[in-house]
Design a protein around this motif. Structure first.
Motif, PDB file in Angstrom:
ATOM      1  N   TYR A 186      -9.338  42.511  26.014  1.00 58.74           N
ATOM      2  CA  TYR A 186      -9.767  41.110  26.024  1.00 58.74           C
ATOM      3  C   TYR A 186     -11.212  40.998  26.487  1.00 58.74           C
ATOM      4  O   TYR A 186     -12.019  40.287  25.892  1.00 58.74           O
ATOM      5  CB  TYR A 186      -8.846  40.287  26.940  1.00 58.74           C
ATOM      6  CG  TYR A 186      -9.322  38.870  27.093  1.00 58.74           C
ATOM      7  CD1 TYR A 186      -9.029  37.911  26.133  1.00 58.74           C
ATOM      8  CD2 TYR A 186     -10.101  38.487  28.176  1.00 58.74           C
ATOM      9  CE1 TYR A 186      -9.487  36.614  26.253  1.00 58.74           C
ATOM     10  CE2 TYR A 186     -10.567  37.207  28.309  1.00 58.74           C
ATOM     11  CZ  TYR A 186     -10.264  36.263  27.346  1.00 58.74           C
ATOM     12  OH  TYR A 186     -10.728  34.987  27.469  1.00 58.74           O
ATOM     13  N   ASN A 188     -14.685  39.688  24.394  1.00 53.79           N
ATOM     14  CA  ASN A 188     -15.297  38.429  24.830  1.00 53.79           C
ATOM     15  C   ASN A 188     -16.528  38.635  25.705  1.00 53.79           C
ATOM     16  O   ASN A 188     -16.814  37.806  26.574  1.00 53.79           O
ATOM     17  CB  ASN A 188     -14.254  37.582  25.574  1.00 53.79           C
ATOM     18  CG  ASN A 188     -13.151  37.150  24.646  1.00 53.79           C
ATOM     19  OD1 ASN A 188     -13.396  36.406  23.714  1.00 53.79           O
ATOM     20  ND2 ASN A 188     -11.948  37.638  24.884  1.00 53.79           N
ATOM     21  N   ASP A 189     -17.251  39.697  25.482  1.00 51.37           N
ATOM     22  CA  ASP A 189     -18.491  39.974  26.221  1.00 51.37           C
ATOM     23  C   ASP A 189     -18.300  39.901  27.731  1.00 51.37           C
ATOM     24  O   ASP A 189     -19.130  39.354  28.453  1.00 51.37           O
ATOM     25  CB  ASP A 189     -19.611  39.010  25.801  1.00 51.37           C
ATOM     26  CG  ASP A 189     -20.006  39.208  24.355  1.00 51.37           C
ATOM     27  OD1 ASP A 189     -19.971  40.365  23.886  1.00 51.37           O
ATOM     28  OD2 ASP A 189     -20.352  38.203  23.703  1.00 51.37           O
ATOM     29  N   ASP A 211      -8.283  30.717  28.011  1.00 50.60           N
ATOM     30  CA  ASP A 211      -8.057  31.592  26.855  1.00 50.60           C
ATOM     31  C   ASP A 211      -6.823  32.461  27.051  1.00 50.60           C
ATOM     32  O   ASP A 211      -6.075  32.722  26.123  1.00 50.60           O
ATOM     33  CB  ASP A 211      -9.283  32.469  26.581  1.00 50.60           C
ATOM     34  CG  ASP A 211     -10.504  31.654  26.220  1.00 50.60           C
ATOM     35  OD1 ASP A 211     -10.330  30.478  25.803  1.00 50.60           O
ATOM     36  OD2 ASP A 211     -11.618  32.176  26.361  1.00 50.60           O
TER      37      ASP A 211
END
Length: 131
Positions: free
Chosen positions: A115, A119-120, A127
């Motif tokens: 995850y 997502n950087d 989320d």
């Protein structure tokens, strides 16, 4: 540092200026001449090699940057250490209060790493709850 003795002829005006500078700076006349030669060497370097700053300015600037970098690193390390302590407390509370299968922890870890990669490295609880 090896010292060499050599005689130079200077004008009376230069002699007087060197004596005044030595008295003002509380140093020897030899030190005044050495500093003058060092500064003149930097001046010539700037004239011929096209440098933007001389060595003394460069050293001062680098020392200032190194000090600032050290201060930032120290502060970041303190914050990271405190976050690690808080996370360890949370993990211990969760482990104590919830009955989690130890085999499932590895799956949770892999899912969390994936995850964060996608997502950087930004973690948003909203989320996670939607999934």
């Amino acid at each position: 540092m090896d010292l060499y003795k050599k005689t130079y002829r200077v004008s009376a005006e230069t002699k007087k200026a060197v004596e005044e500078i030595a008295a003002q700076e509380n140093c020897t006349e030899t030190a005044v001449f050495e500093n003058a030669i060092r500064y003149y060497k930097d001046y010539l370097y700037m004239q011929t090699d096209g440098a933007f700053i001389n060595e003394s300015v460069k050293r001062t600037f680098l020392a200032s940057v190194n000090l600032m970098e050290s201060r930032i690193n120290n502060r970041a390390n303190k914050v990271l250490s405190e976050l690690a302590i808080q996370q360890a407390i949370i993990c211990q509370v969760l482990a104590h209060e919830l009955e989690i299968n130890p085999r499932a922890l590895d799956g949770y870890r892999r899912a969390a790493v994936e995850y964060l990669k996608m997502n950087d490295r930004v973690f948003r609880l909203e989320d996670i709850l939607e999934e």
